[in-house]
Structure formats: C-alpha cells, structure tokens
Design an enzyme around this catalytic site. Structure first.
Site, PDB file in Angstrom:
ATOM      1  N   CYS A  44       4.044   1.796  -6.798  1.00  0.00           N
ATOM      2  CA  CYS A  44       4.956   2.505  -5.890  1.00  0.00           C
ATOM      3  C   CYS A  44       5.438   3.791  -6.551  1.00  0.00           C
ATOM      4  O   CYS A  44       5.754   3.795  -7.738  1.00  0.00           O
ATOM      5  CB  CYS A  44       6.158   1.630  -5.534  1.00  0.00           C
ATOM      6  SG  CYS A  44       5.737   0.135  -4.610  1.00  0.00           S
ATOM      7  N   CYS A  77      12.710  -2.283  -7.042  1.00  0.00           N
ATOM      8  CA  CYS A  77      11.911  -2.993  -8.044  1.00  0.00           C
ATOM      9  C   CYS A  77      12.333  -2.600  -9.448  1.00  0.00           C
ATOM     10  O   CYS A  77      12.484  -1.414  -9.755  1.00  0.00           O
ATOM     11  CB  CYS A  77      10.431  -2.679  -7.839  1.00  0.00           C
ATOM     12  SG  CYS A  77       9.345  -3.488  -9.023  1.00  0.00           S
ATOM     13  N   CYS A 130      -7.304   8.004   6.622  1.00  0.00           N
ATOM     14  CA  CYS A 130      -6.536   7.620   5.436  1.00  0.00           C
ATOM     15  C   CYS A 130      -6.446   8.778   4.449  1.00  0.00           C
ATOM     16  O   CYS A 130      -6.076   8.584   3.289  1.00  0.00           O
ATOM     17  CB  CYS A 130      -7.144   6.385   4.773  1.00  0.00           C
ATOM     18  SG  CYS A 130      -8.869   6.563   4.275  1.00  0.00           S
ATOM     19  N   CYS A 138       5.409   0.856 -13.387  1.00  0.00           N
ATOM     20  CA  CYS A 138       4.277   0.375 -12.599  1.00  0.00           C
ATOM     21  C   CYS A 138       3.734   1.518 -11.744  1.00  0.00           C
ATOM     22  O   CYS A 138       4.496   2.314 -11.194  1.00  0.00           O
ATOM     23  CB  CYS A 138       4.721  -0.785 -11.716  1.00  0.00           C
ATOM     24  SG  CYS A 138       3.467  -1.357 -10.545  1.00  0.00           S
ATOM     25  N   CYS A 144       7.037  -8.769  -7.480  1.00  0.00           N
ATOM     26  CA  CYS A 144       6.648  -7.542  -6.775  1.00  0.00           C
ATOM     27  C   CYS A 144       7.215  -7.588  -5.366  1.00  0.00           C
ATOM     28  O   CYS A 144       6.740  -8.357  -4.522  1.00  0.00           O
ATOM     29  CB  CYS A 144       5.128  -7.401  -6.733  1.00  0.00           C
ATOM     30  SG  CYS A 144       4.572  -5.961  -5.791  1.00  0.00           S
ATOM     31  N   ASN A 197     -12.073  -4.680  13.536  1.00  0.00           N
ATOM     32  CA  ASN A 197     -10.618  -4.579  13.684  1.00  0.00           C
ATOM     33  C   ASN A 197     -10.219  -3.852  14.970  1.00  0.00           C
ATOM     34  O   ASN A 197      -9.268  -4.252  15.651  1.00  0.00           O
ATOM     35  CB  ASN A 197     -10.043  -3.858  12.460  1.00  0.00           C
ATOM     36  CG  ASN A 197      -8.534  -3.950  12.360  1.00  0.00           C
ATOM     37  OD1 ASN A 197      -7.969  -5.029  12.381  1.00  0.00           O
ATOM     38  ND2 ASN A 197      -7.871  -2.802  12.237  1.00  0.00           N
ATOM     39  N   PHE A 216     -17.642   3.333  11.824  1.00  0.00           N
ATOM     40  CA  PHE A 216     -16.998   2.791  10.623  1.00  0.00           C
ATOM     41  C   PHE A 216     -16.158   1.573  11.031  1.00  0.00           C
ATOM     42  O   PHE A 216     -14.984   1.461  10.697  1.00  0.00           O
ATOM     43  CB  PHE A 216     -16.122   3.840   9.931  1.00  0.00           C
ATOM     44  CG  PHE A 216     -16.809   5.138   9.641  1.00  0.00           C
ATOM     45  CD1 PHE A 216     -17.556   5.302   8.482  1.00  0.00           C
ATOM     46  CD2 PHE A 216     -16.721   6.209  10.526  1.00  0.00           C
ATOM     47  CE1 PHE A 216     -18.194   6.513   8.209  1.00  0.00           C
ATOM     48  CE2 PHE A 216     -17.341   7.416  10.267  1.00  0.00           C
ATOM     49  CZ  PHE A 216     -18.087   7.564   9.095  1.00  0.00           C
TER      50      PHE A 216
END
Length: 451
Positions: free
Chosen positions: A100, A91, A407, A97, A179, A317, A312
């Site tokens: 990333c 990129c 996460c 930015c 992007c 999902n 959760f």
C-alpha cells in the site's frame, strides 16, 4: 573502461561530473505537489525528489532509496509539518511494506487523485475530455483483497525464515502477521501463517504462499523440494483448522491435496459461478468487480438481437453476464488454458449463446472465421500493455459501440488517439477503485461511432 569512484558519476571527457546521493541518506524537504503515483514531489539543488508517504505542503525528513542522475526516490521517515489532509494509516507496516502506498491519504482524496491521473492522461496524450465523467466505482477501503501472494525466504546465514510482503522499492521481505486489506476470511490465516511455517523441519524447501478466498478458501504452497511428511502434516492440520483447501505447487502445475477440491467465485447478480485455477487471472476485489460488470452492462445496453465481441475475455468475467442480454457473445482470449476453462464455465452455467476462441490478439481480427459476421458492440479488457493492435482494426468489425476496461491510463490514452482517428467519440469515462490504499488506477471508457 574508466573506473567509477563511489558516490560520483562521470560524464564523457569534457563533461560535468554529478555528485550522486547515496542510498540511506536523510534529507529535509518541502513537498510541492503529488505525482501521478501518489508520491510527493520536492526540488532541491537541481534534483527532483519523489517521496513516498508524503503530501503536498509538508515538511518531511526523507530517506534516499535510489538516486539516478537528477531523480531521487525516497520515503518519508519523519513529518515535521503535516498536511491537514494527512490521516493515520490503518496498517502498522505502512511505509515499509510495498503493498500500500497511500494509506495516509483519506479515501475520498485517493479517488480524486486517481480521477485526476486519468483526466490528465487523456488530455495530455489524446487531447480529449469525455462528454461525461462517471462517478468513481468504489467499495470498502479495507478487507477487500481476496487473493494475495505471501513471500517466504529462508536466510541460511541468520537461520531465520522471513514471511511477509516485499518492501517498498526493494526485494527485501517485511515480516508481517496482519494485513488489513485482506478479506476477513484470510485474516486469521495470515495472522497464524508465519508461526506455522517457522515450525517446518525443512524451511529451505519453501518458495511462496498464495491465499485465495471465494467459493472456497485455499492455501497454496510453492515448494522447491519434496516436503517432509511431518511438514505436510503440519500444513494439513493448519488448513483443516481454518477450513481451507490445501494446494501444493512443486514440479508441474499446482494441484489440490484433496483431488476433488476446486476454486471458484460467484457473480451473484447473474447467479453465475466461475471456476478457476491458480495462475489464472481474476480480479482481486470482488465487490468492485461486480459493480464494474454491472456498469459495463448498463453502458453497453446490448439489445437481444445484437452480436457482441469480448476481447481479452479471460475466464468469462464479462462474457457470461453479457450472454444473458445479447443474441450471441463471441469471446476471445490469448491463453489457451483460460479459453478451455471459460468454455466449461459457460456450460456449467447453462449458457449456450457464448463461444470462446483462442487467438493472438496482435494479429488481424477480420481473418478469423468467428469475426466474419461483424459485431455491433465490442468490449475490451486488455492487460497493462493495452490493445493498440486490436483498436487499429476495430472499425473493420462494424462496431458502433466499444467499451474499454483499462488497468493502465497511459495505454488507454494512447489507444484513445487511435480510436478517435477511426471516427469514435469518447462518450463517457470513469475510474474503478479496484485497489484502495494504492495509487493504481483502473478505468472504464465508452466510445461510440460519430454520426
């Protein structure tokens, strides 16, 4: 209160004053190693430097972004001696930015970095190594992101509209027209979005823009004042050109301009379709999300007579694919609107052995009617804060197997300590490369009750 002179930080009387490094200063540094978040670490005159965009062994010129005490945050401005590992970023905005952070690192090394981060957290915090390390789950390096928020700001003084993403370590906006991590369906929209918005008659009414790709492609505009008719027509023509739904978010909840428009995503291996609305949580990486669910089902391998609990659960999902294997799935979520949509998703997919409940997951689980029968298997997919209050109660559910999708390796490691204290053993763990080109780590861990 004592006055603070610029560039100096004063300690209490009798202490030592420390010279602070001003933002913007450039400094030549030798990078010693990489930090857990992928930044280079250097040491100079008693200070520790964290330098974005650098690699171990490199000589770089770094520009100071922020300095506090003995810690300096900086970004690479120039590389004098490059690591053999370094590659050209994909990129043109990389380094400015904030989206990333490790595009200069080959993908296999990104995976190794994330694996090391997870292993170090588990060993340092929980003093544990899993019985087995799973291979990293990964997909495409680029063109993976199916959802993005684009920052928009009207600069009244400069009479300029900035459209792009937030800068690294800043609230500034980097103007962007391309992007490479966005999925292909969003690329042409992103390319032409800034030019279209700059034709608005009232740009000061613009908030931000969200882009979505799934069953349908959609553009959502957050606006802080009613849109002029000409501006609405401009938006509608833009979305029509790109085959995208148009959603508006003024006062109240976001709404589609065409009342029948809906958003959703497919889980093809199970022939499932999940509906969602702006504001709901969905995984941004569709390919890794599917692989993650497949791995979760393989690791848990619930029998047809088992009762499974999904905590959760979000929109279902994991719960909906699990319902195809187990006798019953009880899915629990704290956000009431997501519970409602998850229940609708179950019905629309003709699944009748899954029930959804809204509950405060910081409270005792065993007090709820839906927990009375107990469970042989539990799946957790908590937010970054982890699930400490939940894991303290897991043994009371009777679960023999627990799958933890994380996460945040730090809170996974913290919760692992509690699970081990209850008699669970860490059987298997591995990383999920949900966000290539960043240092963000997601992980999956399987715990089983020790015999």
């Amino acid at each position: 209160m004592a006055k603070h002179e610029r560039g100096l930080r004063f300690q209490p009387a009798g202490g030592v004053k420390t010279v602070q490094i001003p933002a913007g200063k450039k400094q030549r540094l030798t990078i010693e190693r990489l930090s857990d978040d992928g930044r280079g670490i250097a040491f100079l005159e008693g200070k520790t430097w964290f330098v974005a965009g650098s690699l171990a062994g490199e000589e770089v010129e770094a520009r100071v972004l922020n300095a506090r005490g003995k810690v300096v945050e900086a970004r690479t401005e120039r590389v004098f001696t490059a690591s053999t590992m370094r590659r050209a970023p994909a990129c043109e905005y990389f380094g400015r930015c904030g989206g990333c952070s490790v595009q200069h690192v080959p993908h296999e090394e990104q995976l190794a970095l994330k694996q090391r981060m997870l292993a170090e957290q588990l060993l340092r915090v929980a003093n544990v190594v899993p019985d087995e390390w799973a291979a990293p789950l990964s997909g495409a390096e680029l063109a993976y992101r199916r959802r993005a928020r684009v920052a928009v700001r009207w600069d009244a003084k400069a009479k300029r509209l900035d459209v792009g993403f937030r800068a690294a370590a800043s609230q500034d906006i980097v103007s962007i027209e391309h992007c490479p991590v966005l999925v292909q369906a969003l690329q042409p929209i992103m390319n032409e979005l800034p030019g279209m918005l700059k034709n608005f008659s009232k740009p000061q009414a613009l908030g931000h823009v969200e882009l979505f790709s799934g069953v349908a492609t959609a553009v959502l505009l957050r606006h802080t004042a009613p849109l002029a008719e000409a501006d609405l027509a401009l938006l509608q023509a833009f979305c029509s050109k790109h085959g995208a739904q148009l959603w508006l978010h003024g006062e109240g909840e976001p709404q589609p301009v065409s009342p029948g428009d809906t958003l959703g995503y497919r889980l093809e291996p199970w022939n499932l379709q999940l509906a969602w609305r702006p504001g709901d949580f969905i995984q941004v990486n569709a390919a890794v999300n599917t692989a993650m669910i497949e791995q979760a089902l393989q690791w848990l391998a619930p029998a047809k007579d088992e009762r499974v609990m999904d905590l959760f659960c979000g929109l279902g999902n994991f719960a909906l694919p699990l319902a195809g294997l187990a006798r019953e799935v009880v899915a629990v979520e704290g956000v009431a609107t997501m519970v409602e949509r998850a229940a609708v998703n179950a019905m629309s997919n003709d699944l009748h052995n899954v029930q959804f409940f809204q509950a405060d997951l910081s409270q005792p689980l065993t007090h709820a009617d839906w927990a009375a029968e107990g469970f042989s298997t539990v799946l957790l997919d908590p937010p970054r804060d982890g699930a400490f209050e939940v894991v303290r109660q897991i043994r009371k559910t009777g679960a023999r197997r627990l799958l933890y999708v994380s996460c945040n390796p730090a809170t996974l490691a913290r919760d692992t300590v509690e699970l081990i204290s209850q008699g669970y053993r860490l059987k298997r763990a591995g990383i999920l490369d949900m966000f290539p080109q960043t240092a963000h780590v997601e992980a999956m861990a399987l715990f089983e009750m020790s015999k």
